[in-house]
Design an enzyme around this catalytic site. Structure first.
Site, PDB file in Angstrom:
ATOM      1  N   HIS A 105       0.841  -1.204   0.000  1.00 41.09           N
ATOM      2  CA  HIS A 105       0.000   0.000   0.000  1.00 41.09           C
ATOM      3  C   HIS A 105       0.870   1.244   0.000  1.00 41.09           C
ATOM      4  O   HIS A 105       1.980   1.241   0.522  1.00 41.09           O
ATOM      5  CB  HIS A 105      -0.958   0.019   1.191  1.00 41.09           C
ATOM      6  CG  HIS A 105      -0.270  -0.111   2.511  1.00 41.09           C
ATOM      7  ND1 HIS A 105       0.110  -1.328   3.027  1.00 41.09           N
ATOM      8  CD2 HIS A 105       0.105   0.818   3.416  1.00 41.09           C
ATOM      9  CE1 HIS A 105       0.688  -1.146   4.193  1.00 41.09           C
ATOM     10  NE2 HIS A 105       0.711   0.150   4.459  1.00 41.09           N
ATOM     11  N   HIS A 107       0.814   5.291   1.055  1.00 42.51           N
ATOM     12  CA  HIS A 107       0.153   6.352   1.824  1.00 42.51           C
ATOM     13  C   HIS A 107       0.186   7.650   1.020  1.00 42.51           C
ATOM     14  O   HIS A 107       1.237   8.014   0.465  1.00 42.51           O
ATOM     15  CB  HIS A 107       0.911   6.629   3.126  1.00 42.51           C
ATOM     16  CG  HIS A 107       0.962   5.484   4.086  1.00 42.51           C
ATOM     17  ND1 HIS A 107       0.142   5.413   5.184  1.00 42.51           N
ATOM     18  CD2 HIS A 107       1.744   4.379   4.134  1.00 42.51           C
ATOM     19  CE1 HIS A 107       0.431   4.309   5.869  1.00 42.51           C
ATOM     20  NE2 HIS A 107       1.388   3.666   5.259  1.00 42.51           N
TER      21      HIS A 107
HETATM   22  P1  5GP Z   1       1.807   0.587   7.280  1.00 42.05           P
HETATM   23  O1  5GP Z   1       2.438   0.829   8.607  1.00 42.05           O
HETATM   24  O2  5GP Z   1       1.633  -0.886   7.062  1.00 42.05           O
HETATM   25  O3  5GP Z   1       2.489   1.286   6.159  1.00 42.05           O
HETATM   26  O4  5GP Z   1       0.402   1.275   7.349  1.00 42.05           O
HETATM   27  C1  5GP Z   1      -0.795   0.643   7.577  1.00 42.05           C
HETATM   28  C2  5GP Z   1      -1.832   1.738   7.639  1.00 42.05           C
HETATM   29  O5  5GP Z   1      -3.087   1.127   7.614  1.00 42.05           O
HETATM   30  C3  5GP Z   1      -1.757   2.599   8.907  1.00 42.05           C
HETATM   31  O6  5GP Z   1      -1.624   3.945   8.535  1.00 42.05           O
HETATM   32  C4  5GP Z   1      -3.078   2.318   9.602  1.00 42.05           C
HETATM   33  O7  5GP Z   1      -3.610   3.476  10.193  1.00 42.05           O
HETATM   34  C5  5GP Z   1      -3.966   1.800   8.492  1.00 42.05           C
HETATM   35  N1  5GP Z   1      -4.943   0.812   8.875  1.00 42.05           N
HETATM   36  C6  5GP Z   1      -4.772  -0.203   9.753  1.00 42.05           C
HETATM   37  N2  5GP Z   1      -5.898  -0.951   9.816  1.00 42.05           N
HETATM   38  C7  5GP Z   1      -6.778  -0.386   8.951  1.00 42.05           C
HETATM   39  C8  5GP Z   1      -8.120  -0.718   8.579  1.00 42.05           C
HETATM   40  O8  5GP Z   1      -8.725  -1.674   9.054  1.00 42.05           O
HETATM   41  N3  5GP Z   1      -8.709   0.081   7.654  1.00 42.05           N
HETATM   42  C9  5GP Z   1      -8.071   1.151   7.096  1.00 42.05           C
HETATM   43  N4  5GP Z   1      -8.753   1.864   6.197  1.00 42.05           N
HETATM   44  N5  5GP Z   1      -6.810   1.500   7.448  1.00 42.05           N
HETATM   45  C10 5GP Z   1      -6.176   0.732   8.347  1.00 42.05           C
END
Ligand code: 5GP
Length: 141
Positions: A105, A107
């Protein structure tokens, strides 16, 4: 050590399968974009490919080639929708680099000079705010 394979039950895989809800912003044949539930700034959204990839390290370059034009389109939309001064685009690979959800993903975080970045995976946003912000993004697409 954590196994670095793709877990088909990760939370974004469940969103892609429609098993859990999201505040959808954009969808095409290859990508889905939705609001981050713990935004680091107003309008923080995520873009995911539909193909199963754990992160950038295992992704097929053909998947990235389709994903990044969507990232660009949504970054431009986010800047406009939230009247931002800039847009932070970030992407973490493995836990040591800050990754917490193991489906690739990107951001997209609108930034304003006046608003400090909130912590990563900080506090949950009010769903009504997420719904309103998704609508603001859809309105400029
Ligand atoms: P990472 O640290 O893996 O780059 O970011 C994961 C992101 O996913 C975080 O910014 C967190 O806030 C978001 N996130 C975690 N669980 C969920 C969810 O169930 N739904 C959505 N829409 N975002 C999520």
């Amino acid at each position: 050590m954590t196994s670095q394979t793709y877990d088909p039950n990760n939370i974004f895989a469940k969103i892609l399968k429609g098993e859990i809800p999201c505040h959808k912003v954009y969808e095409d044949d290859d990508a889905l974009a939705f609001m981050d539930v713990m935004p680091q700034a107003e309008g923080h959204l995520l873009v995911v490919p539909k193909v199963a990839s754990r992160n950038l390290l295992d992704a097929d370059p053909a998947v990235l080639a389709k994903l990044y034009p969507v990232v660009q389109k949504l970054a431009v939309a986010a800047k406009e929708a939230f009247d931002a001064d800039g847009v932070l685009v970030s992407q973490f690979n493995e836990a040591a680099a800050g990754q917490t959800v193991f489906h690739l993903h990107v951001h997209i975080i609108p930034r304003k000079e006046s608003a400090p970045l909130r912590p990563h995976s900080g506090s949950m946003e009010d769903p009504a705010v997420l719904a309103r912000n998704a609508e603001r993004l859809r309105a400029v697409l």
